[in-house]
Design an enzyme around this catalytic site. Structure first.
Site, PDB file in Angstrom:
ATOM      1  N   CYS A  17      91.278  26.678  69.646  1.00  0.00           N
ATOM      2  CA  CYS A  17      90.361  25.776  70.487  1.00  0.00           C
ATOM      3  C   CYS A  17      90.565  24.215  69.774  1.00  0.00           C
ATOM      4  CB  CYS A  17      89.188  26.466  69.121  1.00  0.00           C
ATOM      5  SG  CYS A  17      87.724  24.742  69.546  1.00  0.00           S
ATOM      6  N   CYS A  76      88.908  23.391  66.571  1.00  0.00           N
ATOM      7  CA  CYS A  76      88.603  24.132  65.168  1.00  0.00           C
ATOM      8  C   CYS A  76      90.447  23.489  64.806  1.00  0.00           C
ATOM      9  CB  CYS A  76      89.009  25.310  66.154  1.00  0.00           C
ATOM     10  SG  CYS A  76      87.279  25.930  66.319  1.00  0.00           S
TER      11      CYS A  76
END
Length: 289
Positions: A56, A59
Site C-alpha cells: 500500500c 501505508c
C-alpha cells in the site's frame, strides 16, 4: 599510566552504557508487531493499532509518522501496534478493515476507529487531550472481541487460504482456471451437504419427532360418512315430526275456539230477529186525503 588507563576504561564503559540505554529506549519505542496469536494483549490498557500492508503506497508514506508517534508511548503511558493484513487476514476480518491504513484506538477492550489527521502532532493530541472520548465506540455486535466477529475473521482466513490454494493449483500444477472452478464448486456442494446433514441430525436430537398413528383405510371413510348422513337425516325427520306434533295442537285449538266464537255471535245476532218476527207490527191506517 595505570590511572589514565583506568579513566579511559571507565569512560568507555559509561559510553557503552549510554549507547545501550539509547538503543534499548529506541527499541522499546518502536511499534509492537501484532498478529493473530498475540492480538489479545491489546485488550488491556490503552493502545493505538494500525492496519497496513507493504504493497500500500499510503501505508508506506505513513510508516515514518507512525514510528515517530510510537516514541511518545512512554510519556503518555500507551502502546502503539501495527498489523500486517497480508499475513493476518483473520484480524482484518475481525476489525472489518475496508481501507488502508486504518487506525483503531483501544482502551480496556473498548474499540474506537480513529478518523482524524495523520500528522504526528494530531495523533499525540488525540491521546494527550483524550479526544477519543468524543468518538462513539464500536457496537457490541461488531466488536472484534465478540464471537460473531471471530467467525467473520475465520471466514476471511479461509478465503485467503483458498486463494493461496488456487495460486498453487494454477502456477505449480498448471491446472486451467475452469478446472479450478469446477473443483471448488464440487468441494462447496459437498461441504454444504455435510453441514446440512449435521444440522438435521442436531435438530432431530434436540427436537425429536413425535409418533403419529397411521390414517384409517379409505374403505372405512365413506361408510362413516354415510352413517353420519343417515344419522343426520334421522335427526332431521325426528325434528320435523316433533315440530308438526307441537304445531298441530295450538292450531287445532285456535281453530276450534274461533268456530265456537263465530257460532255464538251468529246465535246472538239471530235471536233478536226471531223475537221480532214472532210479534208482527201493527200497521197504522192511512188518513184519507
Amino acid at each position: 599510566m595505570d590511572t589514565s588507563k583506568m579513566k579511559t576504561a571507565l569512560g568507555d564503559l559509561v559510553l557503552l552504557c549510554l549507547i545501550s540505554t539509547c538503543l534499548c529506549g529506541q527499541q522499546s519505542s518502536k511499534p509492537v508487531t501484532i498478529d493473530e496469536n498475540n492480538w489479545t494483549q491489546s485488550l488491556e490498557g490503552e493502545w493505538m493499532v494500525e492496519f497496513m500492508a507493504p504493497w500500500c503506497p499510503a501505508c508506506r508514506a505513513f510508516t515514518e509518522t507512525w514510528t515517530s508517534f510510537a516514541k511518545w508511548s512512554d510519556d503518555f503511558d500507551f502502546k502503539v501496534g501495527v498489523v500486517d493484513v497480508t499475513e493476518n487476514p483473520g484480524l482484518s476480518g475481525r476489525f472489518l478493515v475496508s481501507a488502508l491504513p486504518t487506525v483503531y484506538h483501544v482502551k480496556d477492550g473498548v474499540f474506537r476507529q480513529y478518523k482524524g489527521g495523520r500528522k504526528e502532532n494530531e495523533l499525540v493530541s488525540f491521546i494527550d487531550d483524550k479526544k477519543w472520548e468524543e468518538i462513539e465506540p464500536v457496537v457490541w455486535y461488531l466488536s472484534p472481541s465478540s464471537v460473531q466477529m471471530g467467525a467473520v475473521g475465520f471466514f476471511f482466513k479461509a478465503a485467503m487460504q483458498i486463494r493461496a490454494l488456487y495460486n498453487v493449483m494454477t502456477s505449480e500444477y498448471g491446472l486451467p482456471e475452469w478446472a479450478c472452478y469446477v473443483i471448488f464448486a464440487v468441494m462447496t456442494i459437498t461441504l454444504g451437504l455435510i453441514l446440512g446433514l449435521l444440522i438435521v441430525c442436531c435438530c432431530d436430537m434436540v427436537f425429536p419427532t413425535k409418533y403419529l398413528p397411521p390414517p384409517p383405510p379409505q374403505d372405512m371413510i365413506p361408510k362413516q360418512g354415510e352413517n353420519e348422513l343417515e344419522s343426520q337425516e334421522g335427526t332431521e325427520d325426528d325434528d320435523t315430526e316433533t315440530e308438526d306434533i307441537i304445531d298441530d295442537t295450538p292450531h287445532s285449538q285456535s281453530e276450534g275456539e274461533s268456530i265456537e266464537e263465530e257460532l255464538e255471535k251468529a246465535a246472538k245476532e239471530a235471536k233478536p230477529e226471531e223475537t221480532g218476527d214472532a210479534k208482527p207490527r201493527k200497521r197504522r191506517p192511512k188518513k184519507a186525503d
